[in-house]
Write a protein that holds these residues in place. Structure first.
Motif, PDB file in Angstrom:
ATOM      1  N   GLY A  62       0.803  -1.218   0.000  1.00  0.00           N
ATOM      2  CA  GLY A  62       0.000   0.000   0.000  1.00  0.00           C
ATOM      3  C   GLY A  62       0.830   1.259   0.000  1.00  0.00           C
ATOM      4  O   GLY A  62       0.494   2.241   0.671  1.00  0.00           O
ATOM      5  N   VAL A  63       1.932   1.228  -0.765  1.00  0.00           N
ATOM      6  CA  VAL A  63       2.791   2.402  -0.854  1.00  0.00           C
ATOM      7  C   VAL A  63       2.282   3.295  -1.984  1.00  0.00           C
ATOM      8  O   VAL A  63       2.008   2.793  -3.071  1.00  0.00           O
ATOM      9  CB  VAL A  63       4.248   1.957  -1.130  1.00  0.00           C
ATOM     10  CG1 VAL A  63       5.131   3.154  -1.427  1.00  0.00           C
ATOM     11  CG2 VAL A  63       4.784   1.170   0.043  1.00  0.00           C
ATOM     12  N   PRO A  64       2.116   4.596  -1.746  1.00  0.00           N
ATOM     13  CA  PRO A  64       1.695   5.463  -2.837  1.00  0.00           C
ATOM     14  C   PRO A  64       2.817   5.567  -3.863  1.00  0.00           C
ATOM     15  O   PRO A  64       3.978   5.499  -3.472  1.00  0.00           O
ATOM     16  CB  PRO A  64       1.434   6.807  -2.150  1.00  0.00           C
ATOM     17  CG  PRO A  64       2.190   6.761  -0.874  1.00  0.00           C
ATOM     18  CD  PRO A  64       2.279   5.323  -0.484  1.00  0.00           C
ATOM     19  N   PRO A  65       2.534   5.736  -5.129  1.00  0.00           N
ATOM     20  CA  PRO A  65       1.208   5.922  -5.728  1.00  0.00           C
ATOM     21  C   PRO A  65       0.670   4.648  -6.333  1.00  0.00           C
ATOM     22  O   PRO A  65       0.038   4.706  -7.385  1.00  0.00           O
ATOM     23  CB  PRO A  65       1.518   6.939  -6.818  1.00  0.00           C
ATOM     24  CG  PRO A  65       2.883   6.517  -7.315  1.00  0.00           C
ATOM     25  CD  PRO A  65       3.589   5.851  -6.155  1.00  0.00           C
ATOM     26  N   LEU A  66       0.872   3.491  -5.736  1.00  0.00           N
ATOM     27  CA  LEU A  66       0.408   2.247  -6.353  1.00  0.00           C
ATOM     28  C   LEU A  66      -1.016   1.935  -5.899  1.00  0.00           C
ATOM     29  O   LEU A  66      -1.545   2.544  -4.965  1.00  0.00           O
ATOM     30  CB  LEU A  66       1.370   1.113  -5.999  1.00  0.00           C
ATOM     31  CG  LEU A  66       2.752   1.338  -6.630  1.00  0.00           C
ATOM     32  CD1 LEU A  66       3.797   0.472  -5.992  1.00  0.00           C
ATOM     33  CD2 LEU A  66       2.693   1.093  -8.125  1.00  0.00           C
ATOM     34  N   SER A  67      -1.634   0.939  -6.595  1.00  0.00           N
ATOM     35  CA  SER A  67      -3.075   0.712  -6.435  1.00  0.00           C
ATOM     36  C   SER A  67      -3.470   0.396  -4.991  1.00  0.00           C
ATOM     37  O   SER A  67      -4.519   0.821  -4.525  1.00  0.00           O
ATOM     38  CB  SER A  67      -3.506  -0.424  -7.358  1.00  0.00           C
ATOM     39  OG  SER A  67      -2.677  -1.552  -7.152  1.00  0.00           O
ATOM     40  N   GLY A  68      -2.612  -0.351  -4.273  1.00  0.00           N
ATOM     41  CA  GLY A  68      -2.971  -0.736  -2.915  1.00  0.00           C
ATOM     42  C   GLY A  68      -3.128   0.453  -1.991  1.00  0.00           C
ATOM     43  O   GLY A  68      -3.916   0.410  -1.036  1.00  0.00           O
ATOM     44  N   PHE A  69      -2.385   1.524  -2.280  1.00  0.00           N
ATOM     45  CA  PHE A  69      -2.488   2.715  -1.442  1.00  0.00           C
ATOM     46  C   PHE A  69      -3.900   3.268  -1.464  1.00  0.00           C
ATOM     47  O   PHE A  69      -4.474   3.596  -0.419  1.00  0.00           O
ATOM     48  CB  PHE A  69      -1.490   3.775  -1.926  1.00  0.00           C
ATOM     49  CG  PHE A  69      -1.713   5.119  -1.297  1.00  0.00           C
ATOM     50  CD1 PHE A  69      -1.383   5.334   0.039  1.00  0.00           C
ATOM     51  CD2 PHE A  69      -2.275   6.156  -2.011  1.00  0.00           C
ATOM     52  CE1 PHE A  69      -1.594   6.559   0.627  1.00  0.00           C
ATOM     53  CE2 PHE A  69      -2.495   7.382  -1.427  1.00  0.00           C
ATOM     54  CZ  PHE A  69      -2.154   7.589  -0.101  1.00  0.00           C
ATOM     55  N   TRP A  70      -4.480   3.354  -2.664  1.00  0.00           N
ATOM     56  CA  TRP A  70      -5.826   3.943  -2.774  1.00  0.00           C
ATOM     57  C   TRP A  70      -6.858   3.058  -2.101  1.00  0.00           C
ATOM     58  O   TRP A  70      -7.775   3.559  -1.460  1.00  0.00           O
ATOM     59  CB  TRP A  70      -6.189   4.173  -4.245  1.00  0.00           C
ATOM     60  CG  TRP A  70      -5.222   5.100  -4.895  1.00  0.00           C
ATOM     61  CD1 TRP A  70      -4.271   4.778  -5.812  1.00  0.00           C
ATOM     62  CD2 TRP A  70      -5.065   6.505  -4.640  1.00  0.00           C
ATOM     63  NE1 TRP A  70      -3.536   5.881  -6.149  1.00  0.00           N
ATOM     64  CE2 TRP A  70      -4.001   6.962  -5.453  1.00  0.00           C
ATOM     65  CE3 TRP A  70      -5.711   7.415  -3.810  1.00  0.00           C
ATOM     66  CZ2 TRP A  70      -3.569   8.276  -5.456  1.00  0.00           C
ATOM     67  CZ3 TRP A  70      -5.286   8.738  -3.823  1.00  0.00           C
ATOM     68  CH2 TRP A  70      -4.229   9.148  -4.636  1.00  0.00           C
ATOM     69  N   GLY A  71      -6.697   1.735  -2.257  1.00  0.00           N
ATOM     70  CA  GLY A  71      -7.615   0.812  -1.588  1.00  0.00           C
ATOM     71  C   GLY A  71      -7.591   1.023  -0.085  1.00  0.00           C
ATOM     72  O   GLY A  71      -8.632   1.158   0.565  1.00  0.00           O
TER      73      GLY A  71
END
Lengths: 487, 147
Positions: free
Chosen positions: A381-390
């Motif tokens: 979940g590190v920004p800016p990857l998809s898991g971050f937004w989830g």
């Protein structure tokens, strides 16, 4: 007709490949991949059609509703069918490579397409008993895939899988029967209306809880997840990516559909309990991943941990929570499958799944290291990857509802995920190979890289341009909150 | 079999034919009365199993048309296809259509349901016959070779 395609296209492909069982492997693989591409095309068309109309529905056989078996696709279903089809293409592409691909027995591709048909149909059915049937079919297909290598440890894994999942299937059937007995309906919209009847207020929560318990077992939630890491790690990489990426999410989808839409009037205590289970699932899966050294076992425990996040969104019982769960599910299927496929590549290059016995991949294959980094950081979940937004959507909604513990736990478990991903990164990629002979060149890995790049591209797009995906998830959640009726 | 059981061998041949005829009768009767493809298929499997227990799995397999797996596939394909004519008329999938074929002396009722039921019949016969024969073959191997 389009709403039938997630069921009919893979089923017809499975039959066709089974009829071609005397043909050379190349022919069967080509037909199989073509079938998956056709499914992806139909799923794309379904996505567009649903976007225009809001909901597509079909009463099979032309019987009157609510007695007919209804197949229906709203935004939630269409998005999940689409990601299923994309994963199908990636996995079948990977299967043509030599990176831990499954043995090409005549039953392999029919079973894979049978699984795709069951998963796709579970996403579009609007009938509770029919949903049970698709869970049953998934169980059969996965059992076939588990034993089809024929090794003793695979038979052992299949037994563990069968024993625990049969309990879940039986519970599900009992819950379906009880709900049918109480309401007289199986159709989702009819059940939604019947659930408002005051005379059912005493029994319905019990039946819904039983239904939820069965689906939690299917989703691999705490404390019913032990079948998952006990069986998944014996599978070859592409089969593992398909099963590990998709199957538990069908349980989550069913929970979201039933608790978020059909029985959204269920008492708050059920959602409260689900939240507690979600927290425990997150932590238990995270700790399991920290403990293990086998790549596939680590990733299997991550599935469990991530299921906790998905359940948390459902437990929040709000449109924003449902939207977070949908976004997170799409991200998770892509990231998880990508990591399983990368694990297969690591095995092919470094020769082992045990992190203590491999290393030196960063120096030898920096490209693979980059692909791993993207998928792993997306999962953390590190920004800016998809898991971050989830995670952002989930934590924001938890805090907005003043669920400080839930949101805090979601953030803290991210550290556990980070730790076990760092472990893989340091051990497999960074440290030198323990035997010192380095990484031997392996031919025929091209399609495997292609499949991983396809999934990585999806992770990057969802991470860098999240707005359309978040808007879509919010629209899907809004239609769930309206009880499925079109605006 | 450990010795020959002559009575059993002499009766199994006719019994096999009788069971298959009964299976087809049950399949067709299921159109308007209790019965149908699934039960008919099971009766056909009983025939195959009886034949295999007396004469061995391999001769019984030769009597299953096309062989068990292709037969099951053909059945599943027929069932899938039976839903398609409805689409050509713009009706939902698996909406069934009926028509009567005049033969001069009588009318032959035909329908896509019948096609579906024949598909179920073949799928059940093929699948379960495949299981029964594989299990019997395993038993034969345990006793030391096929007869």
């Amino acid at each position: 007709m389009l709403v039938l395609s997630p069921l009919l296209v893979p089923l017809a492909t499975a039959l066709l490949i089974a009829l071609l069982h005397r043909q050379p492997v190349r022919v069967r693989r080509t037909v199989s991949l073509a079938g998956a591409l056709l499914l992806a095309f139909c799923a794309g068309a379904l996505l567009i059609a649903v976007e225009q109309t809001g909901r597509l529905s079909l009463a099979v056989g032309g019987w009157p509703l609510p007695y007919a078996i209804e197949l229906a696709a709203d935004r939630l279903s269409a998005a999940l069918v689409f990601i299923t089809a994309v994963l199908g293409v990636a996995v079948l592409l990977y299967q043509t490579s030599r990176a831990d691909s499954a043995p090409e027995t005549p039953t392999l591709h029919p079973l894979l397409h049978g699984l795709l048909a069951a998963v796709g149909a579970a996403f579009v059915t609007a009938d509770l008993f029919n949903l049970y049937v698709w869970f049953e079919l998934m169980l059969i297909a996965v059992l076939g895939l588990l034993v089809h290598g024929g090794e003793p440890r695979q038979l052992q894994a299949a037994f563990a899988y069968l024993a625990l999942n049969l309990v879940g299937t039986l519970l599900l059937l009992i819950a379906v029967a009880l709900l049918y007995g109480a309401t007289g309906h199986l159709n989702f919209s009819a059940l939604h209306q019947a659930a408002q009847r005051p005379e059912l207020a005493a029994v319905l929560p019990v039946y819904v809880a039983l239904l939820g318990l069965a689906l939690l077992l299917k989703a691999g939630a705490f404390p019913l997840f032990f079948w998952l890491p006990a069986s998944y790690h014996t599978l070859p990489a592409p089969v593992l990516a398909l099963i590990g990426g998709l199957l538990t999410k069908v349980g989550v989808y069913a929970l979201l559909r039933l608790l978020g839409e059909v029985f959204s009037a269920a008492p708050a205590v059920l959602y409260e309990a689900l939240g507690g289970i979600a927290l425990l699932t997150m932590v238990a899966g995270g700790l399991g991943a920290v403990y293990h050294w086998d790549l596939r076992r680590i990733l299997a425990f991550h599935i469990v941990s991530q299921i906790g996040y998905l359940l948390l969104g459902i437990a929040l019982a709000s449109p924003a929570g449902a939207a977070a769960t949908l976004f997170f599910t799409l991200h998770n299927i892509a990231a998880k499958a990508s990591l399983f496929l990368i694990a297969g590549l690591i095995w092919a290059l470094a020769g082992h799944h045990d992190l203590r016995r491999i290393g030196g991949l960063y120096a030898a294959r920096p490209g693979l290291a980059l692909l791993f980094l993207i998928a792993a950081l997306a999962l953390v979940g590190v920004p800016p990857l998809s898991g971050f937004w989830g995670k952002y959507l989930l934590v924001r909604e938890s805090f907005a509802q003043e669920r400080w513990l839930w949101g805090g736990a979601a953030l803290a478990v991210g550290l556990l995920t980070l730790y076990s991903m760092l472990k893989i990164g340091l051990e497999a990629f960074w440290k030198p190979h323990p035997t010192g002979d380095g990484i031997a060149p392996v031919a025929g890995l091209g399609p495997a890289y292609g499949a991983v790049i396809l999934l990585t591209a999806l992770i990057l797009v969802m991470g860098l341009w999240p707005e359309p995906f978040i808007h879509y998830a919010e629209a899907a959640a809004a239609s769930l909150a309206r009880g499925g009726s079109t605006p | 079999m450990t010795g020959r059981a002559l009575l059993l061998e002499r009766t199994t041949g006719p019994l096999y034919g009788l069971l298959l005829a009964a299976a087809v009768w049950i399949l067709l009767r299921g159109h308007n009365a209790p019965g149908g493809g699934f039960i008919g298929g099971l009766v056909a499997v009983a025939g195959t199993a009886a034949y295999a227990m007396v004469f061995g799995a391999t001769p019984a397999q030769r009597r299953v048309p096309l062989g068990p797996i292709p037969l099951a596939l053909l059945g599943a394909a027929l069932a899938l296809l039976s839903g398609l004519p409805a689409l050509a008329l713009g009706r939902p999938y698996l909406t069934h259509l009926w028509w009567n074929l005049p033969l001069g002396f009588a009318e032959l009722p035909l329908s896509t349901v019948l096609l579906f039921d024949i598909g179920v019949f073949l799928a059940v016969w093929g699948t379960l016959a495949g299981y029964v024969l594989a299990l019997l073959r395993g038993g034969e191997m345990d006793r030391g070779g096929a007869p």
